[in-house]
Write a protein that holds these residues in place. Structure first.
Motif, PDB file in Angstrom:
ATOM      1  N   GLY A 123       2.422   2.403  -3.334  1.00  0.00           N
ATOM      2  CA  GLY A 123       1.526   2.949  -4.346  1.00  0.00           C
ATOM      3  C   GLY A 123       1.265   2.000  -5.507  1.00  0.00           C
ATOM      4  N   TYR A 156      -5.610  -0.974  -9.554  1.00  0.00           N
ATOM      5  CA  TYR A 156      -6.940  -0.360  -9.544  1.00  0.00           C
ATOM      6  C   TYR A 156      -7.235   0.316 -10.887  1.00  0.00           C
ATOM      7  N   VAL A 157      -6.251   1.088 -11.383  1.00  0.00           N
ATOM      8  CA  VAL A 157      -6.416   1.756 -12.673  1.00  0.00           C
ATOM      9  C   VAL A 157      -6.596   0.719 -13.785  1.00  0.00           C
ATOM     10  N   ALA A 190       0.828  -1.216   0.000  1.00  0.00           N
ATOM     11  CA  ALA A 190       0.000   0.000   0.000  1.00  0.00           C
ATOM     12  C   ALA A 190       0.853   1.253   0.000  1.00  0.00           C
ATOM     13  N   ARG A 215      -2.948   2.124 -20.066  1.00  0.00           N
ATOM     14  CA  ARG A 215      -2.064   2.080 -18.907  1.00  0.00           C
ATOM     15  C   ARG A 215      -1.585   0.653 -18.644  1.00  0.00           C
ATOM     16  N   TRP A 217      -0.468  -0.616  -5.590  1.00  0.00           N
ATOM     17  CA  TRP A 217      -1.863  -1.052  -5.652  1.00  0.00           C
ATOM     18  C   TRP A 217      -2.670  -0.181  -6.596  1.00  0.00           C
ATOM     19  N   ARG A 218      -2.275   1.087  -6.736  1.00  0.00           N
ATOM     20  CA  ARG A 218      -3.026   2.025  -7.564  1.00  0.00           C
ATOM     21  C   ARG A 218      -3.008   1.588  -9.026  1.00  0.00           C
ATOM     22  N   TRP A 219      -1.875   1.009  -9.469  1.00  0.00           N
ATOM     23  CA  TRP A 219      -1.779   0.550 -10.847  1.00  0.00           C
ATOM     24  C   TRP A 219      -2.808  -0.532 -11.112  1.00  0.00           C
ATOM     25  N   GLU A 229      -4.717  10.077 -15.142  1.00  0.00           N
ATOM     26  CA  GLU A 229      -4.300   8.835 -14.509  1.00  0.00           C
ATOM     27  C   GLU A 229      -4.832   7.612 -15.238  1.00  0.00           C
ATOM     28  N   TRP A 230      -5.979   7.744 -15.893  1.00  0.00           N
ATOM     29  CA  TRP A 230      -6.630   6.618 -16.562  1.00  0.00           C
ATOM     30  C   TRP A 230      -6.144   6.434 -17.996  1.00  0.00           C
TER      31      TRP A 230
END
Length: 695
Positions: free
Chosen positions: A92, A98-99, A89, A461, A94-96, A548-549
């Motif tokens: 960061g 999620y995206v 977490a 992405r 995890w954000r990839w 970001e998307w």
């Protein structure tokens, strides 16, 4: 202004080359100092983050070790899993995921459509198919289906085929062959498409010349393409006669009339009469190849003389097929285009749907804001096209019963501003908007396939290398790439503006850069040593932002952005706000120099011949919508405005005029310290230049 300030104005040579003048030295120095300070700040932030992560990692290891030692391996294993989740977490990463999960449906849909596109392109390439070959297949399958509709008359596929064969027969009989160049100067009509289609059967290259051009620009378009002949319509006799003495004697003239044996220009051949006696069968001539040159399409540009971009048969197929598959067009669609057929958008992307996919295309002679949706209703169109400022013009028309009385399932085009996108869609009941981005001569073409408001396309992405396009860091004033210590270009991060590029892969029609007829102009659009030594890419000259998307948004043209009060000002964003506040009128924003002040002050030129713009409301609206540095310091109310054929506003001449009321006949206003626009007199101008009045 004094002469010291004039050195920074764009020169005539720069204007002819389509280049903006370089920013003043003071402006560049400010940019460099800001850039250096930014880099130092970024380095400090990185060091702090590394230190925090290291301390956190040591603490986690210590906790896990103690629990393992004192509580046993089960507790230690649980602590280890918790520590791993915490580290995951904190990193960061995890954000990839999620995206990726959110954008996967969009990417998968685009991938399947892209595969269908590549399959068709490869199939036609293996067959060495030309545009005329593909069209002939549709004629054989559905000869009586409507191909084009123009001013109430329907042209079947057979009729278009017959017309194109007659054209080919005439020019074959006159000795024209593959590699010859025949210019086409004709207004929007089905004969425009059928004429170049017929010439393409012989391997003749056809420059599609803007019929609005006159004198020097028209002559340049003919000579730069090295035309052997010119076909022109009877409505354009006067334009041709104006330059007749300067047209090279080697250029033969052919006049197309609406009626047989009509009045012709003295030195021109009557093409209409010649066609009446020509055969409807295709002449026996050497067939061109898949990669041979087909058309020259001139870039509209907002500055300089038009440049002729090379379009081969394979390139035409790729451009037309790309929008067909990615925007999810169908062969049973009825397309509507009021765009000029001499440009890529109207002549390839739209007219090509009939030629390559057997669809029906409604052609309008000239765009009409009030007639746009009534036409769509009348001809039962399912797909309509727009470009440039068209949507704003249509939105500015009074509400009517035809606003939603149509069968449109989508509109597609380039130039629908985010600031009016929701209003346009809501008022006219548009289910889907397929906004695209691309240059006629370029290889970086993208499409919005998921209806994201304001987006012109996207980059994956998950697997960005599938379609090798990128946004790289560049100087917004010049467009020059900013390179790292290794001499290579640098990728922009999410929400960081940069120049859009497309990697060049010679031999691949989707990645090749064919450039212009003028090789020197072509070389200026190529950047080398991009991500590794020896590679190259097409440099679009446009500033884009990726969120970001992976959604891509247009920001500005390089050279249009200017710096004021230490901030970069995007002209396209300010233009959109000014136009909205001024009742959707045409508006151009640019920077003008003020003596002894760094940067450029913003100036908005608004088309307002009837003087209906409320300057008080304009100032108040811009105060609410824009930050202080982005608000135009000057306003010029125009009586007329120059536009390109694709409804882009020209601004170079306005920028060269500056803000001196002595040199400008239009009404000028300046933004007072109290935030009101007041008349700019010669006395006020002098006080601004001397520094007595500070902006």
């Amino acid at each position: 202004m004094n002469n010291n300030n004039n050195q920074f104005k764009p020169s005539l040579e720069d204007a002819e080359k389509g280049h903006a003048a370089p920013p003043p030295a003071t402006e560049r120095n400010v940019a460099r100092r800001g850039s250096a300070a930014s880099e130092v700040g970024k380095q400090r932030a990185v060091y702090c983050r590394v230190a925090i992560i290291a301390v956190g990692f040591v603490c986690l290891v210590a906790i896990v070790t103690l629990l393992w030692y004192f509580m046993g391996w089960i507790w230690g294993l649980q602590a280890l899993l918790v520590a791993a989740l915490v580290a995951f977490a904190a990193s960061g990463a995890w954000r990839w995921f999620y995206v990726a999960a959110v954008t996967a449906p969009r990417d998968v849909k685009a991938l399947f459509r892209y595969i269908r596109l590549l399959w068709l392109v490869k199939k036609l390439q293996r067959r060495n198919a030309t545009i005329a070959d593909v069209f002939a297949e549709h004629v054989a399958k559905t000869p009586d289906k409507t191909c084009f509709i123009f001013e109430g008359r329907e042209w079947t596929f057979r009729e278009v085929e017959d017309f194109s064969n007659r054209i080919a027969s005439v020019f074959h009989g006159h000795g024209y062959k593959g590699g010859d160049v025949v210019g086409l100067l004709l207004e929007n009509r089905p004969e425009f498409v059928a004429t170049w289609l017929g010439l393409s059967r012989l391997g003749i290259i056809v420059p599609l010349i803007n019929h609005n051009l006159r004198q020097a620009s028209l002559l340049h378009s003919i000579t730069v393409a090295k035309c052997n002949a010119l076909i022109f319509g009877e409505s354009l006799i006067e334009a041709v006669e104006e330059i007749l003495p300067t047209i090279p004697s080697s250029v033969s003239l052919y006049q197309f009339n609406d009626a047989v044996n009509g009045k012709c220009q003295a030195t021109a051949k009557d093409l209409t009469s010649l066609m009446m006696s020509a055969s409807k069968d295709a002449p026996k001539a050497q067939k061109p190849n898949h990669h041979d040159q087909l058309l020259y399409i001139y870039t509209s540009g907002t500055t300089g003389l038009p440049k002729a971009a090379v379009i081969t048969h394979s390139r035409y197929i790729f451009i037309c097929s790309a929008i067909h598959y990615l925007a999810n067009f169908r062969s049973d669609d009825i397309f509507y285009t009021p765009l000029p057929l001499y440009h890529t958008a109207g002549g390839v992307m739209n007219a090509g749907q009939a030629i390559l996919f057997g669809a029906t295309v409604v052609i309008r002679k000239k765009f009409s804001a009030s007639g746009y949706f009534p036409d769509c209703q009348k001809y039962k169109c399912t797909v309509a096209q727009y470009i440039g400022e068209m949507c704003r013009y249509v939105l500015a028309t009074p509400p009517s019963s035809s606003d939603r009385a149509h069968n449109l399932r989508l509109v597609f085009g380039n130039g629908l501003r985010p600031q009016i996108w929701p209003q346009f869609v809501e008022r006219f009941g548009i289910p889907r908007v397929a906004e695209f981005y691309g240059a006629t001569e370029g290889n970086a073409n993208i499409v919005n396939i998921d209806n994201t408001v304001g987006a012109i396309g996207f980059v994956s992405r998950i697997i960005p290398s599938v379609y090798p396009i990128s946004i790289i860091r560049a100087d917004p004033a010049t467009g020059e790439p900013i390179r790292g210590r290794n001499g290579l270009c640098q990728l922009c991060k999410a929400n960081e503006p940069g120049v859009f590029i497309g990697k060049i892969l010679p031999g691949n029609p989707s990645r090749a850069f064919l450039g212009y007829v003028d090789k020197k102009a072509s070389d200026k659009k190529i950047v080398k040593d991009v991500f590794k030594k020896g590679d190259s890419a097409f440099l679009s000259g446009d500033l884009l932002i990726a969120d970001e998307w992976g959604n891509l948004f247009f920001k500005d043209r390089t050279g249009d952005t200017f710096r004021w009060k230490g901030e970069n000002v995007s002209t396209s964003e300010v233009e959109a706000q000014v136009s909205n506040m001024a009742g959707y009128r045409d508006a151009v924003v640019y920077g003008v120099e003020i003596p002894n002040m760094e940067g450029r002050a913003g100036m908005a030129a608004i088309l307002d011949p009837d003087r209906k713009v409320d300057l008080t409301a304009l100032a108040e609206g811009l105060r609410k919508a824009l930050p202080t540095y982005a608000r135009p310091q000057f306003v010029r109310l125009l009586t007329k405005v120059d536009m390109t054929g694709t409804y882009k506003l020209k601004k170079l001449d306005l920028q060269n005029d500056g803000f001196n009321p002595e040199n400008i006949t239009d009404s000028l206003f300046y933004l007072t310290p109290k935030g009101h626009y007041e008349e700019l007199t010669q006395d006020i101008y002098a006080k601004i230049c001397s520094g007595e009045i500070r902006l």
